[in-house]
Design an enzyme around this catalytic site. Structure first.
Site, PDB file in Angstrom:
ATOM      1  N   GLY A  39       0.790  -1.228   0.000  1.00 32.53           N
ATOM      2  CA  GLY A  39       0.000   0.000   0.000  1.00 32.53           C
ATOM      3  C   GLY A  39       0.818   1.272   0.000  1.00 32.53           C
ATOM      4  N   CYS A 248     -27.506  -8.622 -16.889  1.00 29.93           N
ATOM      5  CA  CYS A 248     -26.932  -8.209 -18.178  1.00 29.93           C
ATOM      6  C   CYS A 248     -27.912  -8.524 -19.299  1.00 29.93           C
ATOM      7  CB  CYS A 248     -25.607  -8.942 -18.413  1.00 29.93           C
ATOM      8  SG  CYS A 248     -24.957  -8.748 -20.085  1.00 29.93           S
ATOM      9  N   CYS A 251     -26.147 -11.456 -21.618  1.00 26.26           N
ATOM     10  CA  CYS A 251     -25.838 -12.799 -21.124  1.00 26.26           C
ATOM     11  C   CYS A 251     -26.620 -13.150 -19.865  1.00 26.26           C
ATOM     12  CB  CYS A 251     -24.337 -12.963 -20.883  1.00 26.26           C
ATOM     13  SG  CYS A 251     -23.743 -12.154 -19.380  1.00 26.26           S
ATOM     14  N   CYS A 273     -22.769  -6.383 -19.405  1.00 30.07           N
ATOM     15  CA  CYS A 273     -21.551  -6.631 -18.639  1.00 30.07           C
ATOM     16  C   CYS A 273     -20.463  -5.655 -19.068  1.00 30.07           C
ATOM     17  CB  CYS A 273     -21.022  -8.037 -18.908  1.00 30.07           C
ATOM     18  SG  CYS A 273     -21.949  -9.368 -18.167  1.00 30.07           S
ATOM     19  N   CYS A 279     -18.748 -11.785 -20.367  1.00 29.16           N
ATOM     20  CA  CYS A 279     -20.036 -11.779 -21.074  1.00 29.16           C
ATOM     21  C   CYS A 279     -20.010 -12.755 -22.253  1.00 29.16           C
ATOM     22  CB  CYS A 279     -20.338 -10.366 -21.559  1.00 29.16           C
ATOM     23  SG  CYS A 279     -22.050 -10.078 -22.032  1.00 29.16           S
TER      24      CYS A 279
END
Lengths: 339, 205
Positions: A39, A248, A251, A273, A279
């Protein structure tokens, strides 16, 4: 000098993955320190790359430093393999390193990403390289680098909590939807790059190695595999991700991040998506959404600008507002269920 | 004028990477994954033949990461060999320093006589990355001795290596207490590398 035919330009060749070896060593040393201090933003001597700032120069340099001849590279831009930034960077490494490329998340050993984490769960031995515009999570709260550096040194992150609190005071909830700050391994607060906060939980305890490169700001940071990544929140306002009303349209996937696509000028729209590989993979398995086509090859994706907000029409790559994302996170805010 | 022995040894400078680009990438890759997964060993795919007592694995780490920007400190066992100094100078271009606090990398061939971590650069609160990376030559690895926890470790992990100082657990605990300052250890030997970065917590050992 080899004898080139008169008048013919000699073919231009590059060192493997474009960067010279000394630059790679410098970046590699920064990556090792970044992994050792999860980090923390390690300064590095970012080079000028043959692409403008805001187009992923940091991510490209990190990828070039870790890339080997046997790696398989995938590049996504807001989840899509077929957008300009992704195509250009994939082509860059095909040309300068000759490595194999793929669009399949599972086949890739290195995935360079702009503003998304793939829906397919990442695995050990994979590397996710993020393109980062503004690596300093405190930058818009405290413009002085000397001060933000001291705040990180002291682990003094009260400012960030004040910002989130002000969100609650004004909007009744934490309104930050992308580049949502996280605390890594219980110490450093880190900008996860402008991924939608939907993706934040995927960073926690992830089996893959996550590397972040900011070219203009000259910073590299990292999250080792299996590291705790906690999105900042409050006891009475816990962190929560976007949810979508509908699956979606192509899909039928639920529980994935969706982009809004404007279909016409009469208010027609669809949600699909953001992750094109996910997808297409689902469509190939026979999943069909309400606007998808059953059987056969995956539906052609709409040609209108993807990944953009209702305003639409803004190029994906515009580093407008100092590299703040255009549309990332807010893209589907129309579908976000607010608390 | 060089003596005959000296000129003979100059001709016999051991080679560095056979392929400067791909060997450096492979060696770095091993170190990166070792650092990302503390306590797990990683095969060092590059095979060098450096002058003794410099180990091939430690030499590969040095050649992959060191250059004119990174002063190297050699422990007394390595500093005693002018061949080692010449090998590193020639192949990396890195300056050798006698001051461990000025070194970006420290190569340690005799871990049992390793100086305290506090003599090396620890980084500052503002720049904790400005600390020494210790490359420690070991002969074998074990899956016991130290019980580790921390970033890069799934749950907990037993790890050990020989030879290491008898008080390695206490040293690593003191190093962890400085976090985010502190040194990072890369262990090299037996054809493999492993790492104990400052982020590692020693639970037992």
């Amino acid at each position: 000098m080899s004898a080139a035919p008169t008048g013919a330009m000699p073919a231009i060749t590059y060192n493997f993955a474009y960067l010279d070896e000394q630059t790679k060593r410098m970046i590699r040393r920064a990556i090792l320190k970044a992994i050792a201090i999860p980090g923390y933003q390690v300064p590095f001597a970012a080079r000028e790359m043959p692409m403008p700032y805001g187009w992923g120069t940091g991510g490209v340099q990190v990828t070039a430093a870790v890339l080997g001849p046997d790696d398989v590279l995938k590049v996504i831009d807001q989840g899509a393999d077929d957008t300009t930034n992704a195509v250009a960077i994939r082509g860059f490494f095909e040309k300068t390193a000759g490595v194999a490329t793929t669009t399949a998340t599972r086949e890739a050993t290195i995935i360079q990403t702009r503003h998304r984490i793939p829906e397919t769960a990442l695995s050990e031995e994979q590397i996710l390289v993020y393109q980062v515009p503004i690596p300093e999570p405190l930058r818009f709260l405290e413009p002085r680098e000397t001060e933000t550096r001291a705040l990180h040194a002291l682990a003094e992150y009260g400012l960030m909590h004040v910002k989130l609190y002000e969100d609650i005071a004004r909007h009744g909830h934490i309104a930050t939807t992308y580049a949502y700050p996280v605390e890594v391994a219980g110490r450093y607060v880190m900008d996860p790059s402008p991924i939608p906060k939907f993706d934040n939980p995927k960073m926690d305890d992830c089996p893959a190695l996550q590397l972040f490169g900011a070219g203009r700001e000259k910073r590299i940071y990292a999250i080792p595999p299996y590291t705790s990544v906690r999105s900042l929140d409050f006891d009475d306002h816990p962190f929560r991700v976007q949810r979508f009303d509908k699956p979606c349209a192509l899909c039928g996937a639920e529980g994935v991040y969706l982009d809004e696509v404007i279909l016409d000028d009469r208010g027609g729209r669809m949600f699909v998506c953001s992750d094109t590989d996910h997808c297409e993979g689902r469509q190939a398995e026979g999943h069909v959404g309400e606007m998808g086509v059953a059987g056969g090859s995956p539906s052609p994706r709409p040609s209108s600008p993807r990944g953009e907000g209702v305003a639409g029409g803004t190029p994906h790559l515009s580093p407008r507002g100092g590299g703040r994302p255009v549309g990332a996170g807010e893209g589907a805010s129309g579908a976000e269920k607010l608390p | 004028m060089l003596s005959q022995a000296e000129s003979a040894s100059r001709e016999a400078l051991a080679p560095g990477f056979a392929d400067a680009v791909f060997d450096a990438q492979a060696a770095f890759g091993a170190v990166m994954w070792a650092m990302a997964r503390p306590g797990l060993t990683r095969a060092m795919p590059v095979h060098l033949a450096p002058p003794a007592p410099l180990a091939p694995e430690a030499a590969a780490v040095a050649l992959a990461l060191c250059d004119y920007e990174t002063p190297i400190w050699l422990d007394p066992a390595l500093a005693a060999s002018s061949e080692v100094a010449r090998y590193l100078r020639f192949h990396t271009g890195a300056p050798l320093t006698a001051d461990p606090a000025a070194a970006r990398f420290a190569l340690i061939a005799d871990p049992s006589a390793m100086p305290d971590f506090s003599v090396f650069a620890q980084g500052s609160p503002d720049y904790p990355d400005a600390s020494t990376t210790l490359v420690v030559q070991v002969e074998k690895y074990r899956d016991d001795g130290l019980l580790l926890e921390g970033p890069g470790i799934r749950g907990r992990l037993g790890f050990g290596a020989d030879p290491l100082p008898a008080d390695i657990a206490a040293r690593l605990r003191a190093n962890r207490a400085l976090f985010p300052r502190g040194v990072d250890l890369v262990l090299a030997g037996a054809g493999r590398v492993a790492a104990l970065p400052r982020s590692v917590t020693v639970l037992e050992g």
